[in-house]
Design an enzyme around this catalytic site. Structure first.
Site, PDB file in Angstrom:
ATOM      1  N   GLU A   1       0.854  -1.196   0.000  1.00 19.83           N
ATOM      2  CA  GLU A   1       0.000   0.000   0.000  1.00 19.83           C
ATOM      3  C   GLU A   1       0.884   1.238   0.000  1.00 19.83           C
ATOM      4  O   GLU A   1       1.843   1.321   0.765  1.00 19.83           O
ATOM      5  CB  GLU A   1      -0.905   0.070   1.244  1.00 19.83           C
ATOM      6  CG  GLU A   1      -2.090  -0.862   1.252  1.00 19.83           C
ATOM      7  CD  GLU A   1      -2.958  -0.653   2.496  1.00 19.83           C
ATOM      8  OE1 GLU A   1      -2.799   0.387   3.186  1.00 19.83           O
ATOM      9  OE2 GLU A   1      -3.790  -1.522   2.794  1.00 19.83           O
TER      10      GLU A   1
ATOM     11  N   GLU B   1      -9.181   9.678   5.377  1.00 20.98           N
ATOM     12  CA  GLU B   1      -9.339   8.225   5.368  1.00 20.98           C
ATOM     13  C   GLU B   1     -10.334   7.763   4.309  1.00 20.98           C
ATOM     14  O   GLU B   1     -10.263   6.637   3.833  1.00 20.98           O
ATOM     15  CB  GLU B   1      -9.797   7.739   6.748  1.00 20.98           C
ATOM     16  CG  GLU B   1      -8.764   7.891   7.836  1.00 20.98           C
ATOM     17  CD  GLU B   1      -7.508   7.081   7.556  1.00 20.98           C
ATOM     18  OE1 GLU B   1      -7.625   5.942   7.081  1.00 20.98           O
ATOM     19  OE2 GLU B   1      -6.408   7.600   7.798  1.00 20.98           O
TER      20      GLU B   1
ATOM     21  N   GLU C   1     -13.603   5.430  -0.223  1.00 25.75           N
ATOM     22  CA  GLU C   1     -14.390   4.501   0.594  1.00 25.75           C
ATOM     23  C   GLU C   1     -15.048   5.271   1.742  1.00 25.75           C
ATOM     24  O   GLU C   1     -14.423   5.558   2.762  1.00 25.75           O
ATOM     25  CB  GLU C   1     -13.494   3.379   1.120  1.00 25.75           C
ATOM     26  CG  GLU C   1     -12.899   2.526  -0.002  1.00 25.75           C
ATOM     27  CD  GLU C   1     -11.958   1.450   0.511  1.00 25.75           C
ATOM     28  OE1 GLU C   1     -12.457   0.397   0.963  1.00 25.75           O
ATOM     29  OE2 GLU C   1     -10.738   1.663   0.471  1.00 25.75           O
TER      30      GLU C   1
ATOM     31  N   LYS D   1     -15.265   4.410   5.866  1.00 24.04           N
ATOM     32  CA  LYS D   1     -14.112   4.362   6.763  1.00 24.04           C
ATOM     33  C   LYS D   1     -14.212   5.444   7.834  1.00 24.04           C
ATOM     34  O   LYS D   1     -14.562   6.589   7.535  1.00 24.04           O
ATOM     35  CB  LYS D   1     -12.819   4.515   5.964  1.00 24.04           C
ATOM     36  CG  LYS D   1     -12.485   3.281   5.135  1.00 24.04           C
ATOM     37  CD  LYS D   1     -11.048   3.307   4.669  1.00 24.04           C
ATOM     38  CE  LYS D   1     -10.653   1.945   4.116  1.00 24.04           C
ATOM     39  NZ  LYS D   1      -9.234   1.927   3.747  1.00 24.04           N
TER      40      LYS D   1
END
Length: 496
Positions: A264, A327, A318, A321
């Site tokens: 990542e 985030e 997303e 999260k």
């Protein structure tokens, strides 16, 4: 002394490249699904193929996702969540059953190459960390019984928190409190030739210590160098510095043969009010420079020319999260599949930095199907353009002005150009996984008129293009190697 180290590293890097022992680095993307209204897995696969992405990481073994990737040739890294470690560690039968029911029915049509057992365990309770190596061993045993242990590698991912110190890079060392699971894990990785997987985020280092870390250094844009006082090695970006801290930590425990994979890394495009560096421009700059850095096989100052397989986080924003706004905003795409910003995964194209949020366009160019593309690839791209790409393809339907000639290349050219003009007429908007090409000749004919757009001035990227590479044949490479070895002492006498 510093000059001497610079010369040695330069010569070593050149020698590695000439010898041809460095395999090409891979760039993939992480496909997380912690969000509402995401496209179905089959549409996600079309989007991935459109952008010529060959390597994907998912965080579980969802059956619908595995099915969607079947027969695509895309290499898939799948995950076993931390919540399942107890079951996998306690009983071999659990690992056997999981492999039989969740993997074998879809393999090898779905090209699974890695299994990550647990994720960032240094952030989890010690009781969970103690389970990871037994779980990895049981998964490997299940793979061995199926005859797949050499085709599918088993590992686990870590955050930079696995280190007790990371600066200067040569002082990199693992935190002794993690030794109880880390040492047997490293032994497992070395024995089975599996990579040590690390998640690296220069963004956090900059955000949490902006007075000590420059933004340019975090974005691969630094004009000055940071010197490791112990080795004299020069660092122009934080990614390399963090990676070498891991390299030195591995060397310190005598695990020099264990390769590192970055599972990542990325940069958020939006953040909370105090996260001022979380912008689309910075995200585009970081990921563009990252990809070019990786595919050029630059390696790191401590390991020049060594491949660094890297996965960009993440495919989508997303929204589920928790935490700060950043985030939820690491994605390359919104859930509706529109781009948060343009990113070329080949590392070769020019990316337009768009400061006002509107697409740039180029007057007098069109996008058509490549004459060298296969019908299967064109059909796949055409289906995406007329579906998820939101192109109006009514003109290529029977009895409509662009239906004739009735062939895939002609229909794809019309759809490609419509998408291209609607999305800023950029290089990336004409990529279509490598089957689209730009042309200065208007492809319109008879009553079939291809769209065009008025020109807006494009803002050039400040990232440099990838240098052209040349390779020596096997017959000539050894000769050049001998010449370099003979001439090497002279390098030490040449001032820089």
């Amino acid at each position: 002394m510093i000059r001497g180290f610079r010369i040695i590293i330069f010569a070593t890097s050149l020698l590695l490249l000439i010898l041809g022992i460095c395999r090409a680095s891979k760039v993939g993307v992480c496909y997380g699904r912690n969000a509402d209204d995401l496209p179905t897995p089959d549409k996600v696969v079309q989007l991935i193929q459109l952008h010529n992405i060959k390597y994907v990481r998912i965080y579980d073994s969802n059956i619908q996702v595995l099915k969607a990737f079947a027969n695509t040739g895309i290499e898939l890294m799948i995950g076993i969540p931390n919540s399942d470690l107890l079951a996998f560690a306690q009983f071999q039968s659990n690992a056997n059953t999981w492999l039989k029911n969740s993997i074998l029915p879809y393999y090898p049509a779905t090209k699974i190459t890695y299994i990550t057992v647990g994720a960032e365990l240094t952030e989890a309770p010690n009781s969970t960390s103690a389970l990871v190596v037994p779980a990895m061993q049981n998964v490997l045993t299940a793979l061995r019984k199926a005859g797949l242990h050499k085709r599918i590698k088993v590992s686990s991912t870590h955050s930079l928190g696995v280190l007790s110190r990371s600066f200067p890079p040569s002082a990199g060392a693992f935190n002794s409190s993690h030794a109880f699971f880390l040492k047997p894990m490293l032994e497992f990785l070395a024995e089975n030739q599996s990579p040590f997987m690390i998640d690296l985020y220069p963004y956090y280092a900059y955000r949490d210590s902006s007075t000590n870390v420059s933004l340019d250094y975090a974005l691969f844009e630094a004009s000055s160098e940071v010197i490791d006082s112990n080795t004299g090695l020069l660092y122009t970006n934080m990614f390399d510095a963090q990676l070498d801290a891991i390299n030195y930590a591995l060397m310190g425990l005598n695990f020099k043969t264990v390769n590192i994979m970055v599972t990542e890394t990325g940069w958020p495009s939006k953040g909370s009010p105090k996260e001022t560096a979380a912008t689309p421009d910075n995200a585009q700059t970081y990921n563009t420079n990252l990809i070019r850095h990786v595919i050029n096989n630059t390696g790191t100052p401590a390991k020049p020319g060594v491949a660094i397989d890297t996965y960009v986080f993440s495919l989508f924003n997303e929204n589920r999260k928790p935490g700060l706004a950043s985030e939820r905003n690491w994605g390359l795409f919104f859930p509706d599949q529109t781009s948060v910003y343009n990113l070329d995964f080949t590392g070769k194209g020019v990316v337009d930095v768009n400061t006002d949020g509107n697409a740039t366009s180029s007057n007098g160019t069109w996008c058509i199907a490549s004459s060298s593309a296969s019908e299967a690839d064109l059909q796949n791209a055409l289906s995406w353009a007329c579906g998820s790409g939101n192109v109006d393809c009514s003109a290529i339907q029977p009895s409509q002005p662009c239906f004739e000639p009735d062939n895939i290349a002609s229909h794809a050219s019309y759809a490609f150009n419509s998408y291209y003009q609607q999305n800023g007429a950029t290089d990336i908007a004409c990529s279509f996984g490598g089957v689209g090409v730009r042309t200065n000749k208007n492809p319109s004919y008879d009553n079939c008129l291809y769209a065009t757009t008025g020109g807006k001035k494009a803002i050039a990227s400040n990232a440099t293009a990838s240098p052209t590479k040349s390779s020596s044949s096997p017959q000539t490479s050894s000769r050049w190697t001998q010449h370099l070895l003979i001439a090497f002492p002279l390098f030490l006498l040449v001032p820089f």
